[in-house]
Design a protein around this motif. Structure first.
Motif, PDB file in Angstrom:
ATOM      1  N   ASP A   1       0.832  -1.208   0.000  1.00  0.00           N
ATOM      2  CA  ASP A   1       0.000   0.000   0.000  1.00  0.00           C
ATOM      3  C   ASP A   1       0.867   1.258   0.000  1.00  0.00           C
ATOM      4  O   ASP A   1       0.528   2.260  -0.639  1.00  0.00           O
ATOM      5  N   VAL A   2       1.977   1.204   0.721  1.00  0.00           N
ATOM      6  CA  VAL A   2       2.895   2.347   0.743  1.00  0.00           C
ATOM      7  C   VAL A   2       3.541   2.527  -0.624  1.00  0.00           C
ATOM      8  O   VAL A   2       3.678   3.650  -1.123  1.00  0.00           O
ATOM      9  N   GLN A   3       3.935   1.427  -1.230  1.00  0.00           N
ATOM     10  CA  GLN A   3       4.583   1.502  -2.538  1.00  0.00           C
ATOM     11  C   GLN A   3       3.647   2.064  -3.599  1.00  0.00           C
ATOM     12  O   GLN A   3       4.078   2.810  -4.491  1.00  0.00           O
ATOM     13  N   GLU A   4       2.374   1.728  -3.503  1.00  0.00           N
ATOM     14  CA  GLU A   4       1.399   2.307  -4.425  1.00  0.00           C
ATOM     15  C   GLU A   4       1.336   3.825  -4.244  1.00  0.00           C
ATOM     16  O   GLU A   4       1.282   4.589  -5.214  1.00  0.00           O
ATOM     17  N   LYS A   5       1.369   4.256  -2.980  1.00  0.00           N
ATOM     18  CA  LYS A   5       1.307   5.686  -2.681  1.00  0.00           C
ATOM     19  C   LYS A   5       2.547   6.411  -3.215  1.00  0.00           C
ATOM     20  O   LYS A   5       2.440   7.468  -3.851  1.00  0.00           O
ATOM     21  N   VAL A   6       3.726   5.835  -2.959  1.00  0.00           N
ATOM     22  CA  VAL A   6       4.968   6.457  -3.417  1.00  0.00           C
ATOM     23  C   VAL A   6       5.015   6.508  -4.944  1.00  0.00           C
ATOM     24  O   VAL A   6       5.489   7.488  -5.533  1.00  0.00           O
ATOM     25  N   SER A   7       4.513   5.474  -5.593  1.00  0.00           N
ATOM     26  CA  SER A   7       4.475   5.463  -7.059  1.00  0.00           C
ATOM     27  C   SER A   7       3.593   6.589  -7.591  1.00  0.00           C
ATOM     28  O   SER A   7       3.915   7.228  -8.598  1.00  0.00           O
ATOM     29  N   GLU A   8       2.488   6.840  -6.912  1.00  0.00           N
ATOM     30  CA  GLU A   8       1.616   7.946  -7.315  1.00  0.00           C
ATOM     31  C   GLU A   8       2.329   9.281  -7.132  1.00  0.00           C
ATOM     32  O   GLU A   8       2.221  10.176  -7.982  1.00  0.00           O
ATOM     33  N   TRP A   9       3.050   9.419  -6.015  1.00  0.00           N
ATOM     34  CA  TRP A   9       3.816  10.653  -5.807  1.00  0.00           C
ATOM     35  C   TRP A   9       4.820  10.857  -6.936  1.00  0.00           C
ATOM     36  O   TRP A   9       4.994  11.976  -7.436  1.00  0.00           O
ATOM     37  N   ALA A  10       5.496   9.778  -7.312  1.00  0.00           N
ATOM     38  CA  ALA A  10       6.511   9.870  -8.364  1.00  0.00           C
ATOM     39  C   ALA A  10       5.894  10.329  -9.681  1.00  0.00           C
ATOM     40  O   ALA A  10       6.465  11.167 -10.395  1.00  0.00           O
ATOM     41  N   ASP A  11       4.731   9.792 -10.008  1.00  0.00           N
ATOM     42  CA  ASP A  11       4.051  10.198 -11.245  1.00  0.00           C
ATOM     43  C   ASP A  11       3.678  11.676 -11.203  1.00  0.00           C
ATOM     44  O   ASP A  11       3.836  12.407 -12.191  1.00  0.00           O
ATOM     45  N   GLU A  12       3.186  12.127 -10.051  1.00  0.00           N
ATOM     46  CA  GLU A  12       2.799  13.534  -9.912  1.00  0.00           C
ATOM     47  C   GLU A  12       4.017  14.452 -10.006  1.00  0.00           C
ATOM     48  O   GLU A  12       3.958  15.523 -10.622  1.00  0.00           O
ATOM     49  N   LEU A  13       5.120  14.033  -9.396  1.00  0.00           N
ATOM     50  CA  LEU A  13       6.345  14.834  -9.450  1.00  0.00           C
ATOM     51  C   LEU A  13       6.875  14.936 -10.874  1.00  0.00           C
ATOM     52  O   LEU A  13       7.350  16.000 -11.296  1.00  0.00           O
ATOM     53  N   ALA A  14       6.805  13.835 -11.603  1.00  0.00           N
ATOM     54  CA  ALA A  14       7.272  13.850 -12.990  1.00  0.00           C
ATOM     55  C   ALA A  14       6.455  14.836 -13.824  1.00  0.00           C
ATOM     56  O   ALA A  14       7.011  15.611 -14.614  1.00  0.00           O
ATOM     57  N   SER A  15       5.152  14.817 -13.632  1.00  0.00           N
ATOM     58  CA  SER A  15       4.287  15.741 -14.378  1.00  0.00           C
ATOM     59  C   SER A  15       4.584  17.189 -14.015  1.00  0.00           C
ATOM     60  O   SER A  15       4.656  18.067 -14.889  1.00  0.00           O
ATOM     61  N   GLN A  16       4.772  17.448 -12.717  1.00  0.00           N
ATOM     62  CA  GLN A  16       5.057  18.810 -12.275  1.00  0.00           C
ATOM     63  C   GLN A  16       6.389  19.303 -12.827  1.00  0.00           C
ATOM     64  O   GLN A  16       6.503  20.445 -13.287  1.00  0.00           O
ATOM     65  N   ALA A  17       7.399  18.434 -12.790  1.00  0.00           N
ATOM     66  CA  ALA A  17       8.726  18.828 -13.273  1.00  0.00           C
ATOM     67  C   ALA A  17       8.701  19.143 -14.764  1.00  0.00           C
ATOM     68  O   ALA A  17       9.291  20.134 -15.215  1.00  0.00           O
ATOM     69  N   LYS A  18       8.025  18.312 -15.526  1.00  0.00           N
ATOM     70  CA  LYS A  18       7.943  18.554 -16.967  1.00  0.00           C
ATOM     71  C   LYS A  18       7.195  19.849 -17.260  1.00  0.00           C
ATOM     72  O   LYS A  18       7.551  20.594 -18.180  1.00  0.00           O
ATOM     73  N   SER A  19       6.166  20.120 -16.464  1.00  0.00           N
ATOM     74  CA  SER A  19       5.376  21.334 -16.667  1.00  0.00           C
ATOM     75  C   SER A  19       6.181  22.587 -16.331  1.00  0.00           C
ATOM     76  O   SER A  19       6.156  23.573 -17.076  1.00  0.00           O
ATOM     77  N   GLU A  20       6.915  22.556 -15.208  1.00  0.00           N
ATOM     78  CA  GLU A  20       7.632  23.752 -14.766  1.00  0.00           C
ATOM     79  C   GLU A  20       8.899  24.016 -15.570  1.00  0.00           C
ATOM     80  O   GLU A  20       9.265  25.169 -15.798  1.00  0.00           O
ATOM     81  N   THR A  21       9.582  22.952 -15.977  1.00  0.00           N
ATOM     82  CA  THR A  21      10.848  23.135 -16.689  1.00  0.00           C
ATOM     83  C   THR A  21      10.679  23.170 -18.198  1.00  0.00           C
ATOM     84  O   THR A  21      11.546  23.689 -18.906  1.00  0.00           O
ATOM     85  N   GLY A  22       9.589  22.592 -18.689  1.00  0.00           N
ATOM     86  CA  GLY A  22       9.415  22.479 -20.130  1.00  0.00           C
ATOM     87  C   GLY A  22      10.281  21.399 -20.740  1.00  0.00           C
ATOM     88  O   GLY A  22      10.386  21.295 -21.967  1.00  0.00           O
ATOM     89  N   ASP A  23      10.893  20.575 -19.888  1.00  0.00           N
ATOM     90  CA  ASP A  23      11.775  19.500 -20.349  1.00  0.00           C
ATOM     91  C   ASP A  23      11.015  18.179 -20.260  1.00  0.00           C
ATOM     92  O   ASP A  23      10.815  17.635 -19.171  1.00  0.00           O
ATOM     93  N   SER A  24      10.603  17.655 -21.400  1.00  0.00           N
ATOM     94  CA  SER A  24       9.787  16.441 -21.430  1.00  0.00           C
ATOM     95  C   SER A  24      10.593  15.176 -21.169  1.00  0.00           C
ATOM     96  O   SER A  24      10.018  14.096 -21.010  1.00  0.00           O
TER      97      SER A  24
END
Length: 333
Positions: A291-314
């Motif tokens: 259950d924790v790993q599922e949560k951390v995986s979701e965080w990772a996906d959200e962070l990836a989206s945020q980073a790509k959005s803020e930096t413009g680096d896909s």
């Protein structure tokens, strides 16, 4: 060999029952040894054998803490580390990690007293605590204030001590680099300060001179009054002296591939920016690690989206061991 296989083929077609009996006897003879075959289907066996995994296992064994590394992976070209924009992006990625409330809630201070490790924060700490060029203004101001106290008479001593105290307040103090520090950082020309880092530039000699000058002030008249002003400043200088031995260059290079350690600034990446979180189920209010790993995986996906959005680096990706464990590693690149 061909004659042997031809003979076996002929035998099996001419005497099928005998052939089947021989095969059964062979398998039955192996059966008692099956109990000695060990299959490792544990979670640990799923992970690769590398330095990061060994560190993770060491922490778990030593401190009885389950942790995970959430890492931005930033691919760069050789020479990019000489560009200001590269360092600004690395600072932004580290700021994103520090600003994330989920990560903050479950942070694990693996790197000294902080949960994050990045090239940008290490560079900022070097600038603040060891760079002679950055320190030039407050060192000059403090030296002038010391000289003024040394030449004071009874009428000017009080005002000069006040100026000395004010100059002492401008000395930098060791502190964690915040998300705001990272976002507001202006790296300027990395070609210049990377050269100073490579040359081992620090404040040791300047601090020694200042320390000796402060000591001399309390050797003459009005020593008690002067000591009240110089004491706190001497304490700050002593603390800064201790900070000069920290190898911020190695801290920066640790986020690059090991093969680039001899010429780090020419590295073609990838550059890692890391945040460590606790994955102990009890800390998250659940019973199983999955259950924790599922949560951390979701965080990772959200962070990836945020980073790509803020930096413009896909091409920026996020890695965590939880993604491997849950099979959600399609975005690892």
């Amino acid at each position: 060999m061909k004659r042997i296989f031809d003979g076996m083929t002929s035998f099996s077609t001419e005497r099928p029952k005998t052939t089947i009996a021989i095969i059964l006897v062979f398998f039955f003879s192996l059966a008692p040894n099956a109990m000695f075959i060990n299959f490792d289907n544990s979670e640990d066996a799923f992970f690769p054998d590398n330095e990061t995994v060994r560190l993770l296992n060491e922490v778990e064994d030593e401190y009885q803490a389950s942790i995970d590394f959430i890492r931005f992976i930033d691919d760069i070209d050789s020479g990019d580390l000489y560009e200001e924009s590269t360092w600004q992006q690395l600072a932004m990625l580290e700021a994103i990690l520090l600003e994330n409330q989920d990560l903050q809630e479950y942070q694990y201070p693996l790197f000294g007293i902080q949960p994050n490790s990045g090239m940008a924060s290490a560079a900022i700490q070097w600038h603040n605590l060891q760079d002679p060029l950055t320190a030039d203004s407050w060192i000059s101001d403090l030296q002038l204030a010391i000289d003024a106290v040394a030449s004071s008479d009874n009428d000017s001593l009080a005002s000069n001590l006040a100026n000395l105290t004010e100059a002492g307040n401008n000395l930098p103090s060791p502190e964690l680099v915040s998300a705001s520090d990272l976002r507001n950082w202006q790296p300027e020309d990395p070609n210049l300060w990377l050269e100073r880092i490579d040359n081992g530039a620090n404040l040791t000699s300047d601090l020694s001179v200042l320390s000796a000058a402060l000591t001399n002030l309390i050797q003459g008249p009005n020593s008690s009054e002067i000591a009240m002003a110089t004491g706190p400043i001497s304490g700050k200088i002593g603390m800064l002296m201790g900070m000069q031995s920290i190898d911020y260059r190695s801290m920066m290079i640790s986020n690059l591939p090991a093969e680039d350690s001899t010429n780090p600034w020419d590295s073609d990446g990838p550059v890692l920016t890391t945040f460590v979180v606790v994955t102990e189920p009890g800390e998250h209010g659940v019973e199983v690690i999955g259950d924790v790993q599922e949560k951390v995986s979701e965080w990772a996906d959200e962070l990836a989206s945020q980073a790509k959005s803020e930096t413009g680096d896909s091409e920026i990706t996020v890695f965590s061991f939880s993604q491997l464990a849950t099979g959600q590693n399609a975005n690892l690149g």
